[in-house]
Motif scaffolding. Structure first.
Motif, mmCIF file in Angstrom:
data_model
loop_
_atom_site.group_PDB
_atom_site.id
_atom_site.type_symbol
_atom_site.label_atom_id
_atom_site.label_comp_id
_atom_site.label_asym_id
_atom_site.label_seq_id
_atom_site.Cartn_x
_atom_site.Cartn_y
_atom_site.Cartn_z
ATOM 1 N N GLU A 126 0.818 -1.214 0.000
ATOM 2 C CA GLU A 126 0.000 0.000 0.000
ATOM 3 C C GLU A 126 0.852 1.264 0.000
ATOM 4 O O GLU A 126 0.416 2.307 -0.483
ATOM 5 C CB GLU A 126 -0.958 -0.028 1.185
ATOM 6 C CG GLU A 126 -1.932 -1.213 1.089
ATOM 7 C CD GLU A 126 -3.023 -1.183 2.138
ATOM 8 O OE1 GLU A 126 -3.493 -0.091 2.477
ATOM 9 O OE2 GLU A 126 -3.408 -2.272 2.611
ATOM 10 N N ALA A 127 2.060 1.176 0.540
ATOM 11 C CA ALA A 127 2.974 2.316 0.533
ATOM 12 C C ALA A 127 4.403 1.800 0.591
ATOM 13 O O ALA A 127 4.681 0.760 1.182
ATOM 14 C CB ALA A 127 2.700 3.244 1.717
ATOM 15 N N THR A 138 -0.405 5.339 9.956
ATOM 16 C CA THR A 138 -0.987 5.063 8.645
ATOM 17 C C THR A 138 -0.026 4.180 7.863
ATOM 18 O O THR A 138 1.133 3.994 8.241
ATOM 19 C CB THR A 138 -1.218 6.358 7.866
ATOM 20 O OG1 THR A 138 0.070 6.952 7.576
ATOM 21 C CG2 THR A 138 -2.074 7.350 8.650
ATOM 22 N N MET A 139 -0.497 3.646 6.758
ATOM 23 C CA MET A 139 0.384 2.845 5.904
ATOM 24 C C MET A 139 1.564 3.679 5.402
ATOM 25 O O MET A 139 2.704 3.195 5.362
ATOM 26 C CB MET A 139 -0.393 2.279 4.717
ATOM 27 C CG MET A 139 -1.324 1.126 5.068
ATOM 28 S SD MET A 139 -0.394 -0.371 5.520
ATOM 29 C CE MET A 139 -1.755 -1.530 5.778
ATOM 30 N N GLU A 140 1.296 4.926 5.031
ATOM 31 C CA GLU A 140 2.379 5.771 4.530
ATOM 32 C C GLU A 140 3.420 6.027 5.614
ATOM 33 O O GLU A 140 4.633 5.973 5.364
ATOM 34 C CB GLU A 140 1.822 7.102 4.010
ATOM 35 C CG GLU A 140 0.994 6.990 2.737
ATOM 36 C CD GLU A 140 -0.425 6.494 2.996
ATOM 37 O OE1 GLU A 140 -1.094 6.099 2.020
ATOM 38 O OE2 GLU A 140 -0.870 6.491 4.159
ATOM 39 N N VAL A 189 4.518 12.655 0.151
ATOM 40 C CA VAL A 189 3.947 11.404 -0.348
ATOM 41 C C VAL A 189 3.627 11.592 -1.824
ATOM 42 O O VAL A 189 2.884 12.502 -2.194
ATOM 43 C CB VAL A 189 2.678 11.006 0.428
ATOM 44 C CG1 VAL A 189 2.077 9.727 -0.157
ATOM 45 C CG2 VAL A 189 2.992 10.819 1.910
ATOM 46 N N PRO A 249 2.245 9.847 -5.560
ATOM 47 C CA PRO A 249 1.475 8.724 -6.095
ATOM 48 C C PRO A 249 2.405 7.730 -6.785
ATOM 49 O O PRO A 249 3.516 8.081 -7.208
ATOM 50 C CB PRO A 249 0.524 9.388 -7.096
ATOM 51 C CG PRO A 249 1.185 10.671 -7.471
ATOM 52 C CD PRO A 249 1.958 11.111 -6.271
ATOM 53 N N THR A 264 6.792 7.583 -9.121
ATOM 54 C CA THR A 264 7.909 6.989 -8.390
ATOM 55 C C THR A 264 9.245 7.545 -8.852
ATOM 56 O O THR A 264 10.135 7.816 -8.038
ATOM 57 C CB THR A 264 7.878 5.453 -8.536
ATOM 58 O OG1 THR A 264 6.686 4.955 -7.924
ATOM 59 C CG2 THR A 264 9.089 4.818 -7.880
ATOM 60 N N VAL A 316 7.742 9.054 0.620
ATOM 61 C CA VAL A 316 6.955 7.831 0.534
ATOM 62 C C VAL A 316 6.141 7.824 -0.757
ATOM 63 O O VAL A 316 5.705 8.871 -1.238
ATOM 64 C CB VAL A 316 6.014 7.703 1.761
ATOM 65 C CG1 VAL A 316 5.102 6.484 1.632
ATOM 66 C CG2 VAL A 316 6.837 7.611 3.045
ATOM 67 N N LYS A 369 2.680 6.283 -2.383
ATOM 68 C CA LYS A 369 1.386 5.643 -2.104
ATOM 69 C C LYS A 369 1.080 4.707 -3.262
ATOM 70 O O LYS A 369 0.786 5.158 -4.374
ATOM 71 C CB LYS A 369 0.278 6.696 -1.957
ATOM 72 C CG LYS A 369 -1.054 6.127 -1.510
ATOM 73 C CD LYS A 369 -2.074 7.241 -1.300
ATOM 74 C CE LYS A 369 -3.438 6.725 -0.883
ATOM 75 N NZ LYS A 369 -3.406 6.053 0.433
#
Length: 334
Positions: A35-36, A118-120, A306, A308, A312, A329, A331
């Motif tokens: 997820e992250a 959170t996942m991030e 963060v 998307p 990357t 990070v 997402k």
């Protein structure tokens, strides 16, 4: 699955979004829907080919060294995790690949995600958290009342290492820019040195431990601020013979590592100071200890941006500027 891959080693080379087969799940593996994922300078170094001598990856290679996500299924020998568990991990070397939708990770490298994150936020922890833990707890054995100098306090490792050193009872000094001084103080730094206007060698003395993450000139100066009997732990090299032996490198590479570290070891010995090179290892049990400290409010993540998943490559370029405060990070899903 979709993944960002490196097809050839090249300085500042491209990474490309591609379709890759889903990984096979071994008996001791946990299959995780990512997820992250966090971005680290080591991703750039792997892409550039800096580690290909002692980490010979097969190309094309999916980049990415830490992540958080949800377990999809587990191998036949896995008992600690089940489908639906929220986890985080730094996959071991030769099994990296978190810039992807799915990854299979050895269960020994995985821990349950801190419930408070959170996942991030959780994805930002594994690589830098393990680096700080192994430097300060395993190798440094930091004790209450000691003085610890952590370079680059506003960086990924620095933000976690400052908090961990304070938890261990140390007085902490760090370097950063004036703009980030308040951040590192909020993390627990006692002595804050503006690297643009101050020379830490003129400010610090008789330190028990230095965590070096900078260049060779900074490493040489670091030896001068450590008390006799203290130690310098370097994340940026030069690599030494114990590191070569830990990777079971051949005799020629062991000789090369010995030669690379000969100068700094000679200087350290002359001052009565210990020197060691730290190349962090994956460890789910240590991540579990870090998760407890996080949920207890002892350590908090510092996330700068963060991005998307589609951006990357831009996230990696941002990390390479060296301007990030804490972690960057991606997402991936969710």
């Amino acid at each position: 699955m979709k993944a960002f891959i490196v097809e050839t080693y090249k300085k500042n080379g491209p990474i490309r979004l591609a379709d890759r087969p889903e990984p096979e799940v071994g008996a001791n593996d946990v299959l995780v829907r990512i997820e992250a994922a966090a971005v680290n300078l080591i991703d750039s170094k792997v892409r550039d080919g800096e580690f290909k001598i002692f980490l010979p990856y097969r190309l094309p290679l999916t980049l990415g060294h830490d992540m958080a996500g949800t377990v999809v299924r587990v191998g036949a020998q896995v008992r600690r995790f089940k489908a639906g568990d929220a986890v985080f991990a730094r996959p071991r070397d030769h099994r990296i690949g978190t810039f992807a939708e799915v990854i299979a990770v050895d269960q020994a490298d995985v821990a349950l995600k801190p419930a408070s994150l959170t996942m991030e936020e959780a994805a930002s922890i594994p690589l830098v958290g393990l680096t700080a833990w192994q430097a300060l707890v395993e190798v440094g054995r930091v004790k209450p009342g000691q003085k610890v100098f952590i370079q680059a306090g506003s960086g990924g490792v620095g933000t976690i290492a400052i908090q961990l050193a304070k938890h261990l009872g140390a007085t902490v000094a760090t370097t950063t820019s004036a703009a980030n001084a308040e951040l590192v103080r909020s993390l627990g730094a006692d002595v804050v040195i503006d690297y643009r206007s101050q020379d830490f060698e003129q400010v610090l003395s008789d330190y028990d431990l230095v965590l070096n993450s900078q260049d060779a000139a900074t490493l040489a100066k670091s030896l001068n601020v450590v008390r006799p009997g203290g130690q310098v732990i370097s994340l940026s090299g030069p690599p030494d013979l114990p590191f070569a032996k830990s990777l079971k490198l051949n005799l020629m590479l062991r000789f090369v590592m010995r030669m690379l570290s000969r100068g700094v070891l000679k200087k350290a010995k002359a001052r009565g100071v210990g020197y060691s090179f730290l190349f962090m290892q994956a460890d789910g049990a240590q991540l579990g200890q870090l998760a407890k400290l996080i949920d207890a409010g002892v350590i908090r993540p510092v996330v700068d941006k963060v991005f998307p998943f589609a951006q990357t490559a831009e996230a990696l370029a941002y990390v390479e500027t060296g301007r990030a405060k804490g972690k960057v990070v991606i997402k991936v899903a969710g």
